[in-house]
Write a protein that holds these residues in place. Structure first.
Motif, PDB file in Angstrom:
ATOM      1  N   ILE A  59       0.827  -1.211   0.000  1.00 37.77           N
ATOM      2  CA  ILE A  59       0.000   0.000   0.000  1.00 37.77           C
ATOM      3  C   ILE A  59       0.861   1.262   0.000  1.00 37.77           C
ATOM      4  N   PHE A  60       1.913   1.278   0.815  1.00 43.46           N
ATOM      5  CA  PHE A  60       2.640   2.522   1.025  1.00 43.46           C
ATOM      6  C   PHE A  60       3.790   2.750   0.051  1.00 43.46           C
ATOM      7  N   LEU A  61       4.598   1.722  -0.227  1.00 42.53           N
ATOM      8  CA  LEU A  61       5.831   1.960  -0.963  1.00 42.53           C
ATOM      9  C   LEU A  61       5.646   2.365  -2.424  1.00 42.53           C
ATOM     10  N   PRO A  62       4.829   1.670  -3.240  1.00 42.72           N
ATOM     11  CA  PRO A  62       4.747   2.062  -4.655  1.00 42.72           C
ATOM     12  C   PRO A  62       4.374   3.527  -4.893  1.00 42.72           C
ATOM     13  N   PRO A  63       3.315   4.060  -4.276  1.00 42.73           N
ATOM     14  CA  PRO A  63       3.012   5.481  -4.540  1.00 42.73           C
ATOM     15  C   PRO A  63       4.064   6.435  -3.996  1.00 42.73           C
ATOM     16  N   LEU A  64       4.686   6.113  -2.854  1.00 43.70           N
ATOM     17  CA  LEU A  64       5.728   6.990  -2.303  1.00 43.70           C
ATOM     18  C   LEU A  64       6.932   7.056  -3.232  1.00 43.70           C
ATOM     19  N   LEU A  65       7.345   5.915  -3.778  1.00 44.60           N
ATOM     20  CA  LEU A  65       8.464   5.885  -4.706  1.00 44.60           C
ATOM     21  C   LEU A  65       8.111   6.550  -6.029  1.00 44.60           C
ATOM     22  N   TYR A  66       6.898   6.318  -6.503  1.00 43.24           N
ATOM     23  CA  TYR A  66       6.456   6.890  -7.786  1.00 43.24           C
ATOM     24  C   TYR A  66       6.405   8.415  -7.694  1.00 43.24           C
ATOM     25  N   TYR A 224       1.168   0.866  -8.645  1.00 43.40           N
ATOM     26  CA  TYR A 224       0.789  -0.457  -8.140  1.00 43.40           C
ATOM     27  C   TYR A 224       0.901  -1.514  -9.239  1.00 43.40           C
ATOM     28  N   ILE A 225       0.452  -1.167 -10.437  1.00 47.64           N
ATOM     29  CA  ILE A 225       0.505  -2.133 -11.540  1.00 47.64           C
ATOM     30  C   ILE A 225       1.951  -2.413 -11.937  1.00 47.64           C
ATOM     31  N   PHE A 274       0.565  13.026   1.261  1.00 53.25           N
ATOM     32  CA  PHE A 274       0.550  13.620   2.595  1.00 53.25           C
ATOM     33  C   PHE A 274      -0.071  12.660   3.613  1.00 53.25           C
ATOM     34  N   VAL A 275      -1.226  12.076   3.265  1.00 55.24           N
ATOM     35  CA  VAL A 275      -1.909  11.162   4.182  1.00 55.24           C
ATOM     36  C   VAL A 275      -1.047   9.939   4.454  1.00 55.24           C
ATOM     37  N   MET A 276      -0.422   9.383   3.412  1.00 51.05           N
ATOM     38  CA  MET A 276       0.401   8.186   3.598  1.00 51.05           C
ATOM     39  C   MET A 276       1.620   8.479   4.466  1.00 51.05           C
ATOM     40  N   ASN A 277       2.306   9.581   4.171  1.00 50.36           N
ATOM     41  CA  ASN A 277       3.481   9.937   4.967  1.00 50.36           C
ATOM     42  C   ASN A 277       3.117  10.165   6.425  1.00 50.36           C
ATOM     43  N   ALA A 278       1.996  10.866   6.637  1.00 50.92           N
ATOM     44  CA  ALA A 278       1.593  11.176   8.006  1.00 50.92           C
ATOM     45  C   ALA A 278       1.094   9.934   8.736  1.00 50.92           C
ATOM     46  N   ALA A 362       8.094   1.217   6.643  1.00 53.91           N
ATOM     47  CA  ALA A 362       7.270   0.300   5.859  1.00 53.91           C
ATOM     48  C   ALA A 362       8.025  -0.984   5.545  1.00 53.91           C
ATOM     49  N   THR A 363       9.329  -0.879   5.294  1.00 55.96           N
ATOM     50  CA  THR A 363      10.132  -2.068   4.996  1.00 55.96           C
ATOM     51  C   THR A 363      10.226  -2.976   6.217  1.00 55.96           C
ATOM     52  N   ALA A 364      10.454  -2.378   7.391  1.00 54.27           N
ATOM     53  CA  ALA A 364      10.539  -3.187   8.615  1.00 54.27           C
ATOM     54  C   ALA A 364       9.228  -3.901   8.894  1.00 54.27           C
TER      55      ALA A 364
END
Length: 534
Positions: A59-66, A224-225, A274-278, A362-364
């Motif tokens: 859920i978190f990593l793909p959009p943060l990296l993109y 995500y895809i 913003f929501v994901m980071n927070a 998120a990785t941990a």
């Protein structure tokens, strides 16, 4: 289901209130949220939130990296590719190596594979944390560009280290020779998958009759895809997302042709990221009691001690690495000597800005709970707890002291930088001249009063920008005049908004037309304020 939904909504509301409070007391919100997450976990009766590790990672990593790839300037990235590469690859591997051997020697029962797993988790600094802390402070443009470029690539390199270390723990076998070959294969094919998938989405945006809402929805689906497609073939989903994001960002001017699409997409992504980071910083607080209770034979005091030692290691290794990276290439390369000398201040700021954040967290949390149906993953809770300590120490301690270091060093721009308002005037002049050239080609200019008025307005704009640039050349110290001009314009915009609200109450004009006027005011204000209010 209703209770879980209520918990999620309540958590989101708490996050928003905490961010507003952080802005009020002038503390970077990632620092404040880490402290708040720790405080929330200590409140009696707070529910322990058990999250599926795979879901957290996905859920978190793909959009943060993109999003990080999308807003990376390719020109700036390529300009500073040498220090970025040495930090993103060299420092990540060195930090992972030092943490692996140190943790094996420090923690009873901790294997080398678990050490590399921990090293891969805590090695990448977080750009969001650094740029949030640096926001509003006077730091060289070079510093921001290197930190953002490093964050884009070090996430990929550290997650690949994490992936191989995880496989070594799960299988009990590890070969450095095979791992090196697999590293390049997995990373390379991840890039190929990302670029191939990005071409498909490029064609959809470019050639199909999409709407602004569909375009925004597609951009949310894309990371995500790309990630899932690469992982399906056992390639690097991280490299797929990063390479796909860079490609789509580079072609954005071709696929998003209308201002409505771009503004809509920016609003969607600003809110989402913003929501994901927070949210992710508070989630660890809710899981912390369960993590502490699962430390097993390791006491809380021992866990804190291990985490503090690992925190000191990652800080010291970064500071020791950053100065050779900044200066040794200048000794051996004529091309590197052409750039202005970074001195000792800029490396110090970059070294001290190595705050860990969302990606490490998120990785941990993505470490599986069970190795198989009968065996629990060894020391999972201790690894997550140490990760939290590293994030806490680097984010709170370094984050709170970084502004003080910047003020004490009195660091200034290293490279020649053209002021923003001067660049905007130059850009607008070129656009206006292009518009006039196009109008001169039209036959209806002389007979159409509207087109003639447009041409006159464009010519006046060019004269205004020329006068503005000429005044800057005659007197470079016009900061007070520019501030006064901006203040007056913002006051005018505020009055115009009130007038639009008055028009809405009078019902003399349609709401659609008033909204269009409000949007134009927003764009005009954005020319002055930039994106600092977004």
């Amino acid at each position: 289901m209703h209770e879980k939904l209520l918990l999620i909504l309540g958590l989101l509301l708490i996050v928003m209130l905490l961010v507003m409070l952080a802005q009020r007391i002038k503390i970077a919100y990632p620092i404040f949220l880490v402290l708040a997450g720790l405080g929330i976990s200590m409140i009696p009766g707070v529910p322990v939130l058990k999250l599926d590790p795979d879901i957290i990672f996905l859920i978190f990593l793909p959009p943060l990296l993109y999003e990080a790839a999308w807003y990376t300037s390719w020109n700036d990235f390529w300009k500073w590719k040498r220090p970025i590469s040495l930090l993103a690859f060299g420092l990540v591997f060195l930090t992972s190596l030092v943490v692996a051997y140190a943790s094996q020697a420090l923690i009873p029962g901790f294997t080398l594979a678990l050490g590399f797993l921990l090293g891969g988790i805590v090695s990448p600094p977080d750009a969001v944390a650094a740029t949030t802390v640096l926001k509003g402070l006077k730091v060289p443009k070079r510093t921001i560009e290197i930190l953002e470029g490093e964050s884009l690539i070090n996430d990929a390199s550290s997650l690949i280290v994490f992936r191989f270390a995880l496989a070594a723990v799960m299988t009990g076998a590890f070969s450095m020779h095979e791992a090196a070959g697999q590293f390049f294969w997995v990373a390379g094919m991840g890039i190929v998958t990302g670029i191939a998938g990005a071409h498909i989405f490029y064609a959809i945006h470019r050639f199909l009759p999409t709407t602004p809402a569909i375009d925004a929805a597609l951009t949310v689906m894309t990371p995500y895809i790309l990630f899932l497609s690469a992982e399906h073939f056992h390639f690097s989903g991280v490299m797929a997302v990063v390479s796909g994001g860079l490609f789509m960002s580079f072609r954005a001017h071709e696929i998003f042709k209308t201002g409505t699409t771009r503004i809509n997409m920016t609003g969607v992504w600003n809110t989402l990221i913003f929501v994901m980071n927070a949210l992710v910083f508070v989630l660890i607080g809710l899981e912390l009691p369960d993590i502490i209770s699962g430390l097993g034979e390791t006491s809380l005091v021992q866990g804190i001690k291990y985490g503090l030692i690992i925190s000191c290691i990652v800080i010291i290794v970064r500071l020791l690495w950053i100065y050779p990276v900044a200066h040794i290439p200048r000794w051996i390369s004529e091309k590197a000597r052409r750039d202005p000398n970074p001195g000792w201040k800029n490396p110090l700021i970059i070294g001290w800005a190595g705050m860990r954040g969302v990606v490490s967290l998120a990785t941990a949390l993505s470490i599986p709970v069970m190795m198989n149906a009968q065996t629990e993953f060894p020391m999972r809770n201790l690894i997550i707890f140490m990760t939290f300590i590293v994030i806490f120490v680097t984010l709170v301690f370094q984050g709170l002291t970084l502004p003080l270091i910047i003020r004490l060093t009195k660091i200034g721009e290293i490279d020649p930088v053209i002021p923003s308002h001067e660049q905007q005037a130059g850009i607008q002049m070129r656009l206006d001249r292009l518009a006039i050239e196009q109008l001169n080609k039209e036959q209806e200019v002389s007979s159409n009063s509207l087109i003639e008025n447009l041409k006159t307005a464009l010519e006046n704009d060019i004269k205004l920008h020329q006068n503005h640039l000429s005044s800057l050349e005659m007197c470079t110290n016009r900061q007070n005049d520019m501030k006064e001009y901006h203040k007056i314009m913002l006051d005018i915009f505020a009055l115009q908004r009130k007038e639009l609200f008055k028009m809405k109450r009078e019902k003399l004009f349609s709401d659609d037309e008033i909204r269009k006027a409000e949007s134009q005011l927003d764009l005009n204000e954005l020319k002055i304020t930039g994106n600092k209010h977004l």
